[in-house]
Design a protein around this motif. Sequence first.
Motif, PDB file in Angstrom:
ATOM      1  N   ALA B  92      53.793  -9.949  38.266  1.00 54.14           N
ATOM      2  CA  ALA B  92      54.585  -8.715  38.298  1.00 54.14           C
ATOM      3  C   ALA B  92      55.735  -8.792  37.301  1.00 54.14           C
ATOM      4  O   ALA B  92      55.989  -7.846  36.547  1.00 54.14           O
ATOM      5  CB  ALA B  92      55.119  -8.474  39.710  1.00 54.14           C
ATOM      6  N   THR B  93      56.433  -9.921  37.272  1.00 56.09           N
ATOM      7  CA  THR B  93      57.555 -10.057  36.344  1.00 56.09           C
ATOM      8  C   THR B  93      57.056 -10.017  34.899  1.00 56.09           C
ATOM      9  O   THR B  93      57.677  -9.391  34.033  1.00 56.09           O
ATOM     10  CB  THR B  93      58.314 -11.370  36.604  1.00 56.09           C
ATOM     11  OG1 THR B  93      58.616 -11.448  37.992  1.00 56.09           O
ATOM     12  CG2 THR B  93      59.591 -11.425  35.822  1.00 56.09           C
ATOM     13  N   ILE B  95      54.437  -8.478  33.800  1.00 54.87           N
ATOM     14  CA  ILE B  95      54.078  -7.089  33.469  1.00 54.87           C
ATOM     15  C   ILE B  95      55.343  -6.299  33.149  1.00 54.87           C
ATOM     16  O   ILE B  95      55.391  -5.553  32.166  1.00 54.87           O
ATOM     17  CB  ILE B  95      53.305  -6.433  34.640  1.00 54.87           C
ATOM     18  CG1 ILE B  95      51.919  -7.048  34.752  1.00 54.87           C
ATOM     19  CG2 ILE B  95      53.195  -4.931  34.442  1.00 54.87           C
ATOM     20  CD1 ILE B  95      51.157  -6.604  35.976  1.00 54.87           C
ATOM     21  N   LEU B  96      56.376  -6.509  33.953  1.00 51.93           N
ATOM     22  CA  LEU B  96      57.632  -5.795  33.685  1.00 51.93           C
ATOM     23  C   LEU B  96      58.149  -6.147  32.288  1.00 51.93           C
ATOM     24  O   LEU B  96      58.566  -5.276  31.529  1.00 51.93           O
ATOM     25  CB  LEU B  96      58.677  -6.158  34.733  1.00 51.93           C
ATOM     26  CG  LEU B  96      59.953  -5.333  34.615  1.00 51.93           C
ATOM     27  CD1 LEU B  96      59.822  -4.031  35.379  1.00 51.93           C
ATOM     28  CD2 LEU B  96      61.165  -6.099  35.094  1.00 51.93           C
ATOM     29  N   PHE B 100      57.022  -2.863  30.329  1.00 55.21           N
ATOM     30  CA  PHE B 100      58.024  -1.866  30.678  1.00 55.21           C
ATOM     31  C   PHE B 100      59.380  -2.071  30.031  1.00 55.21           C
ATOM     32  O   PHE B 100      60.178  -1.158  29.973  1.00 55.21           O
ATOM     33  CB  PHE B 100      58.203  -1.788  32.196  1.00 55.21           C
ATOM     34  CG  PHE B 100      57.062  -1.115  32.902  1.00 55.21           C
ATOM     35  CD1 PHE B 100      57.078   0.253  33.117  1.00 55.21           C
ATOM     36  CD2 PHE B 100      55.970  -1.837  33.330  1.00 55.21           C
ATOM     37  CE1 PHE B 100      56.021   0.884  33.748  1.00 55.21           C
ATOM     38  CE2 PHE B 100      54.904  -1.220  33.966  1.00 55.21           C
ATOM     39  CZ  PHE B 100      54.933   0.140  34.182  1.00 55.21           C
ATOM     40  N   ARG B 102      61.913  -2.602  27.012  1.00 52.59           N
ATOM     41  CA  ARG B 102      61.950  -2.378  25.573  1.00 52.59           C
ATOM     42  C   ARG B 102      62.249  -3.691  24.867  1.00 52.59           C
ATOM     43  O   ARG B 102      63.022  -4.502  25.384  1.00 52.59           O
ATOM     44  CB  ARG B 102      63.038  -1.360  25.232  1.00 52.59           C
ATOM     45  CG  ARG B 102      62.572   0.068  25.352  1.00 52.59           C
ATOM     46  CD  ARG B 102      63.754   0.979  25.284  1.00 52.59           C
ATOM     47  NE  ARG B 102      64.681   0.664  26.369  1.00 52.59           N
ATOM     48  CZ  ARG B 102      65.992   0.661  26.255  1.00 52.59           C
ATOM     49  NH1 ARG B 102      66.542   0.955  25.123  1.00 52.59           N
ATOM     50  NH2 ARG B 102      66.765   0.370  27.284  1.00 52.59           N
ATOM     51  N   SER B 184      47.758   6.719  33.841  1.00 54.06           N
ATOM     52  CA  SER B 184      49.029   6.101  34.215  1.00 54.06           C
ATOM     53  C   SER B 184      49.034   4.638  33.779  1.00 54.06           C
ATOM     54  O   SER B 184      47.986   4.026  33.610  1.00 54.06           O
ATOM     55  CB  SER B 184      49.234   6.182  35.719  1.00 54.06           C
ATOM     56  OG  SER B 184      48.265   5.395  36.362  1.00 54.06           O
ATOM     57  N   LYS B 185      50.228   4.093  33.599  1.00 58.08           N
ATOM     58  CA  LYS B 185      50.329   2.684  33.223  1.00 58.08           C
ATOM     59  C   LYS B 185      49.695   1.804  34.289  1.00 58.08           C
ATOM     60  O   LYS B 185      49.086   0.786  33.984  1.00 58.08           O
ATOM     61  CB  LYS B 185      51.791   2.298  33.018  1.00 58.08           C
ATOM     62  CG  LYS B 185      52.288   2.671  31.650  1.00 58.08           C
ATOM     63  CD  LYS B 185      53.591   1.970  31.350  1.00 58.08           C
ATOM     64  CE  LYS B 185      53.880   2.083  29.859  1.00 58.08           C
ATOM     65  NZ  LYS B 185      55.200   1.626  29.484  1.00 58.08           N
ATOM     66  N   ALA B 186      49.857   2.228  35.552  1.00 58.36           N
ATOM     67  CA  ALA B 186      49.288   1.434  36.643  1.00 58.36           C
ATOM     68  C   ALA B 186      47.775   1.293  36.476  1.00 58.36           C
ATOM     69  O   ALA B 186      47.237   0.185  36.527  1.00 58.36           O
ATOM     70  CB  ALA B 186      49.623   2.084  37.977  1.00 58.36           C
ATOM     71  N   LEU B 189      46.780  -0.786  33.431  1.00 57.85           N
ATOM     72  CA  LEU B 189      46.929  -2.213  33.705  1.00 57.85           C
ATOM     73  C   LEU B 189      45.753  -2.740  34.515  1.00 57.85           C
ATOM     74  O   LEU B 189      45.134  -3.740  34.155  1.00 57.85           O
ATOM     75  CB  LEU B 189      48.234  -2.461  34.474  1.00 57.85           C
ATOM     76  CG  LEU B 189      49.482  -2.570  33.611  1.00 57.85           C
ATOM     77  CD1 LEU B 189      50.723  -2.379  34.450  1.00 57.85           C
ATOM     78  CD2 LEU B 189      49.518  -3.926  32.926  1.00 57.85           C
TER      79      LEU B 189
END
Lengths: 284, 291, 287
Positions: B92-93, B95-96, B100, B102, B184-186, B189
């Motif tokens: 998760a981190t 992916i962020l 997500f 910049r 969607s990005k979700a 992914l």
Amino acid sequence: MSPSARDARLLRWLAFAAGLASAVLILIVLFLMQESWPVIARYGLVHFVSARGWHPTEGTFNLVPMLAASAATSALAIALATPLGVAAAIFSRFYAAGIVGRLLHWVIVLLAGIPSVVLGLWGLTVIVPLILKVAPPGTSLLAGSLILALMILPTIALTTEAALASLPSAYGIGAAALGLSREAIIINIAIPATKASIFAGVMLASARALGETMAVLMVSGNVVQLPKSLFDPVRTLTANIALEMAYATGDHRASLFVSGLALTAVVLALAAVARRSGGQVVHA
Amino acid sequence: MHSLAVYRSAHRIALRDRTLQLLVLAAVVVITSTFGWLLLDIVWHGANRIGWEFLTAAPRSAGRNGGIAPILLATVLILTVALAVSAPLGLATAILLSEFSRPGGRAGYWIGLSLDILAGVPSIVFGLFGNAFFCVWLGLGFSILSGGLTLACMVLPILIRTAESGLRTVPNDWRLGAAALGISKASALVNVLIPAAAPALVAGLMLGIGRAMAETAALIFTSGYVDRMPASLLDSGRAISVHIYDLTMNVAGGDRSAYASALVLIALLILINGAASWLAERTLKRRITAS
Amino acid sequence: MTITGESEGLVEAVDGKAYTVGPLLSGPPCCRPETQIRVDGLSLGYGGKPALKDVSLDIYRGCITALIGPSGCGKTSLLSCLNRLTDLIPGCRVEGRIMLDGADIHSSGVDVQALRQRVGMIFQKPNPFPLSIRRNLEMPLKEHGITGRSELAARVERSLVDVGLWDEVKDRLDGAALSLSGGQQQRLCMARALVLEPEILLMDEPCSALDPLSSAVVEDLIETLRGRYTVVIVTHNLGQARRIANYAAFFWVNDRAGTLIEFDQCRRLFEQPRHQLTAAYVRGLRG
């Protein structure tokens, strides 16, 4: 649910996870401070370098012998591992053609993967008896440094190798066109051009050496004393924590956390210096 | 006169070159022979004790005899706890960070910095933290759970950094293509980006497992020493590296078992690392054929 | 602004205005000049550097509009504004208005994903997902709420038929999309855009990465879309623009920012350009 709403929800979860991941560091610092606070508040920081020795039962917590042991083993290990590591990198870049160079590379990668506890086992059963023949008791500053050198050698070799590989090959061709020998290229061009990266690698390796516990603990003898010779048994800061955490309580336990805090500060400072000079953590 | 000086300096240079060659060669011989010695020593002393019985029996007389079955189980359980926590958190981190944040953004910078610092913290300090936080503060005691959670904190930076770089190697064309379709990005992914990065993600996971399995210092005061067969995650369990340490230091005559356990540990690590580099290479190949 | 007298266009060019809008006579038979997208005073910059300055033009329903001009004159940037793909570019700032059927697509309340379903896009390099052919087409559909099996199958088939790929791939729909040839991959990408039944298709040099033969196939395919879809195509191939476009917009770089020089019916822009830059460019003298 619409796609944009799905993304907004995903982002919330991701931010939560990332927050948790970053919180680990904050938690570590907080807990180290909280656990060490009672003894710092009672004795003050100066106590840890000025007290009459390390006698936890009498409430004197002088960390200097451990600090000195850590510094000495690490410095000696660096002194041994740096020339070897740099030489290995030079060998695979400039001397070994093809398979031999790959082979040495794999030896070094495998060496990096050997668990420190296994190096400690080997050190205790092979190196220590050899040193014992020269000067008892065998478990000593020297044994600790030798095993540590073996542990950090891959870090230095791999960072140097990466730095040499990133040199533009035009350097080599231009130098060869001047009629310089391979050795002249190494001494006059390759090493000066990669000095900063080699330094960064050495800093990372020092951080690893200082932070290493098991290998040194198993071969250094663990006597709390300022080492006077290479053959004296010593106890490093890390070994001290590992040995005494099992039964320490109260101020004693807190003082172990103080040494953990000090260790972390030193190691992170070294890592910061390495990062400044352009070193990268090699996850090998 | 002049030609003599030239001759002398040429002679000196040749001597220097020769010396350097010899020094480099000597260093390589020292490294490889030491490594060979180490490896042969472990195989030589470890191999004769290893057999089916060693892997499946419980240790007897403090590990001098018998096997390492409960130790293997405890190791697997500790690793499972560590990965069950760190893998989702790490992915998760990552992916962020890769999808997500910049480039040059502030959140990404601080998270990245905290991870790099975390990667540098000595393992014994993780042990101290794990003991204070998981064992004492959360009241989990010396248990497989405490040890696993401590290791989870330790391998988190490795998992995140490898997963992040794996995701970053996925061609941007697919991100744009998915966005242009209003996906969607979700979903992008789940359906495209994560499967495309999967070999790199698994390789990073293997790397993390390897690091966790080799770890000793962080476990001594979190998962403990007990070498009985663990019955639950709240039982203390002895990891294989702790077992090697204990046999070497605290058990007279435990060397043979220590060597055998070391051989098992190294064999497992080589297996895992081999799988990791094979997977990483495959990602690279796939990327080439895909473009 | 859109329809001006025949002589006025030339006067504006001489006055040194940023662009001229030519007289718009009625287009080819399939093409009624009815504005679908109105770009009004559009400026765009990346991190403070302008890339496109004060562009205004109309895009007509059911027509093919070609954007031509030298590299770096902002054609692709303009295209990305039309489906708000610019949102994904860090530091990208868009000013001005883009009205799609009278509603500003850059206003904050717009559902971007729904917009992108209406406005499809084809990229320069074919970018099918690393999935099976079928999943490439089904995934966007499922994302937009179409899950019925028979409808999915019907839509997949229809879009593949539309791009002339059905006969080539109907026996291997579950094969990897990346195993198709470059031309087939590009047509699959078009099918993937069409499967969402968009109104507008944006194409960013869709043929430039293909071999001449595949390029011709894709070009023929774009021809067949005329009337059913509004197509905006960026192309460096002037011959292609001339062959397929109803309208053409010529861009040029002024003060390092792209500006619209001339917008007209394609045939007129090529045969009777009113601006000397356009004349030089279409004759192949500049750019």
